[in-house]
Every structure is written in C-alpha cells, then in structure tokens.
Design a protein around this motif. Structure first.
Motif, mmCIF file in Angstrom:
data_model
loop_
_atom_site.group_PDB
_atom_site.id
_atom_site.type_symbol
_atom_site.label_atom_id
_atom_site.label_comp_id
_atom_site.label_asym_id
_atom_site.label_seq_id
_atom_site.Cartn_x
_atom_site.Cartn_y
_atom_site.Cartn_z
ATOM 1 N N ALA A 190 40.936 83.952 -7.474
ATOM 2 C CA ALA A 190 39.971 83.920 -8.571
ATOM 3 C C ALA A 190 38.549 84.052 -8.043
ATOM 4 O O ALA A 190 37.701 84.674 -8.682
ATOM 5 N N ARG A 191 38.287 83.481 -6.864
ATOM 6 C CA ARG A 191 36.950 83.594 -6.282
ATOM 7 C C ARG A 191 36.594 85.044 -6.010
ATOM 8 O O ARG A 191 35.495 85.499 -6.323
ATOM 9 N N ASP A 192 37.529 85.800 -5.452
ATOM 10 C CA ASP A 192 37.257 87.198 -5.125
ATOM 11 C C ASP A 192 37.038 88.030 -6.384
ATOM 12 O O ASP A 192 36.174 88.919 -6.413
ATOM 13 N N ARG A 193 37.785 87.745 -7.445
ATOM 14 C CA ARG A 193 37.573 88.453 -8.711
ATOM 15 C C ARG A 193 36.186 88.146 -9.269
ATOM 16 O O ARG A 193 35.496 89.036 -9.776
ATOM 17 N N LEU A 194 35.765 86.884 -9.153
ATOM 18 C CA LEU A 194 34.441 86.510 -9.641
ATOM 19 C C LEU A 194 33.354 87.237 -8.862
ATOM 20 O O LEU A 194 32.375 87.717 -9.447
ATOM 21 N N ILE A 195 33.513 87.360 -7.567
ATOM 22 C CA ILE A 195 32.533 88.069 -6.732
ATOM 23 C C ILE A 195 32.393 89.518 -7.194
ATOM 24 O O ILE A 195 31.281 90.026 -7.382
ATOM 25 N N VAL A 196 33.509 90.192 -7.374
ATOM 26 C CA VAL A 196 33.480 91.597 -7.793
ATOM 27 C C VAL A 196 32.813 91.733 -9.159
ATOM 28 O O VAL A 196 31.968 92.610 -9.376
ATOM 29 N N LEU A 197 33.146 90.844 -10.082
ATOM 30 C CA LEU A 197 32.587 90.928 -11.429
ATOM 31 C C LEU A 197 31.099 90.601 -11.457
ATOM 32 O O LEU A 197 30.344 91.193 -12.233
ATOM 33 N N LEU A 198 30.645 89.665 -10.624
ATOM 34 C CA LEU A 198 29.227 89.338 -10.584
ATOM 35 C C LEU A 198 28.400 90.537 -10.109
ATOM 36 O O LEU A 198 27.282 90.753 -10.577
ATOM 37 N N MET A 199 28.957 91.330 -9.215
ATOM 38 C CA MET A 199 28.242 92.511 -8.748
ATOM 39 C C MET A 199 28.330 93.632 -9.776
ATOM 40 O O MET A 199 27.334 94.322 -10.037
ATOM 41 N N ALA A 200 29.504 93.813 -10.372
ATOM 42 C CA ALA A 200 29.730 94.958 -11.250
ATOM 43 C C ALA A 200 29.295 94.728 -12.698
ATOM 44 O O ALA A 200 28.986 95.685 -13.400
ATOM 45 N N ARG A 201 29.278 93.462 -13.161
ATOM 46 C CA ARG A 201 28.967 93.190 -14.569
ATOM 47 C C ARG A 201 27.646 92.448 -14.767
ATOM 48 O O ARG A 201 27.204 92.261 -15.885
#
Length: 202
Positions: free
Chosen positions: A7-18
């Motif tokens: 879940a942490r890695d998904r949050l990282i990707v979304l914080l950059m992309a969204r």
C-alpha cells in the motif's frame, strides 16, 4: 500500479501522478501535512476540501521542497483511499508508530526511519522493470504526467503553476506537452470564413 507490492508503494506512485509531488517534497511529507477531511477548519486550516500541504523544511533524510513558498494541493478520492490502506499497513509495524514522516521504511533498512530520496528512485526503477516497461521511468515523470492530465482536463496555466508550486507561469510551460489530439482540436476550434469555403461566386 499493478506492479506495486504494498500500500505504501501505491501511495507513492499516486502522490506523484495524481498530486504532482516532487520526489523531495514526497519524502519530506509529514503526517500532519495531510488534511484528508472535508472540513479542515477544526485543524486550524482554512483550505476547503481534502488536500495536502507542501512545506519546505530541513529534514533528517535530506528531503526538501524546492519552493520556499508553501502550497496546498487538492487530492481526490483515489489518493485518499490509497492513504487509508497505507495507514492500516503502517499500523501493523510498531517501529513506525513514533515517526511524524508520512513515508517510512517498512520492509528493509532502519524500520520506521523516513524513506531516503534514493529509495524512491530505486522503487520506481524496480516497478518499471516489474511492469515490463521498455524504458526506465523516473520519479519526475509522474509530475509531468500530472501536469498533462490537468491541462487535458481544461486546467489553465495559472492553475497548473499553483498546483506545481511554481512562482512564475514560465516555470510551468516546460510541463505542457500537447498531444496530437489536442493540437488538432486547437486547429479545428478556429472558425473558417464561409467566403473561403463557398467561393466568391456562390
């Protein structure tokens, strides 16, 4: 996203992309910077709706926001859901409980310590490879993708500059990458004089 294993890695990707967050801003986020509530006034914040604050600080992991000016970035339901899942994942790790940093080591290194800037690069490189992408993806490309999506959805240059934390509109221009479809739409929006369409003798 499917290549993420936590879940942490998904949050990282979304914080950059969204949210268009820079790598240094991402690694420097504190839990108190996230106002993922409809009304943040009880927290002493006048910004309406769910959002996060990007604040320049001196951090022990050497992460830093580029701009000296703080900014509030609105977030959507997808990002809030990813954050909620990460909170549950993080709560399982007692060593992470005392850290005010949002992103901490959960799986290797000094558990509970704030993530290093290099660890974010390593994560994105690993995800790119795991996803079978032909070329290497860098963290900053998420910011460019965010900018493209904002403009494609009708966002104006001044809005983009505010979201990205740019003091000047000129700083936001390199993030504009008009697609072929957008270029065609721009041309087709220009009205054609009937004189040229119908000819002089019609």
């Amino acid at each position: 996203m499917r290549a993420c294993r936590s879940a942490r890695d998904r949050l990282i990707v979304l914080l950059m992309a969204r949210a268009g967050i820079r790598r240094g801003e991402l690694a420097g986020l504190r839990r108190a910077d996230l106002h993922f509530v409809l009304d943040a006034r009880p927290l002493g914040c006048p910004v309406p709706g769910s959002h996060l604050h990007v604040i320049r600080r001196d951090n022990i992991n050497r992460a830093s926001a580029k701009s000296r000016n703080s900014r509030a970035v609105p977030v959507d339901a997808l990002l809030m859901q990813a954050h909620d899942q990460y909170v549950i994942e993080r709560a399982r790790n007692a060593a992470a409980a005392d850290s005010d940093f949002l992103l901490v080591n959960l799986f290797r290194g000094h558990i509970g310590a704030p993530m290093r800037l290099g660890a974010i690069n390593e994560l994105i490189t690993s995800l790119s490879r795991r996803a079978g992408l032909q070329r290497r993806v860098r963290p900053h490309q998420g910011r460019h993708g965010f900018a493209d999506n904002v403009v494609a959805a009708g966002g104006k240059l001044d809005e983009l500059a505010e979201l990205l934390g740019h003091d000047s509109l000129l700083s936001s221009q390199p993030y504009l990458h008009p697609s072929h479809e957008r270029l065609r739409d721009a041309v087709e929006r220009v009205p054609s004089p009937r004189l040229f369409l119908e000819g002089p003798h019609s």
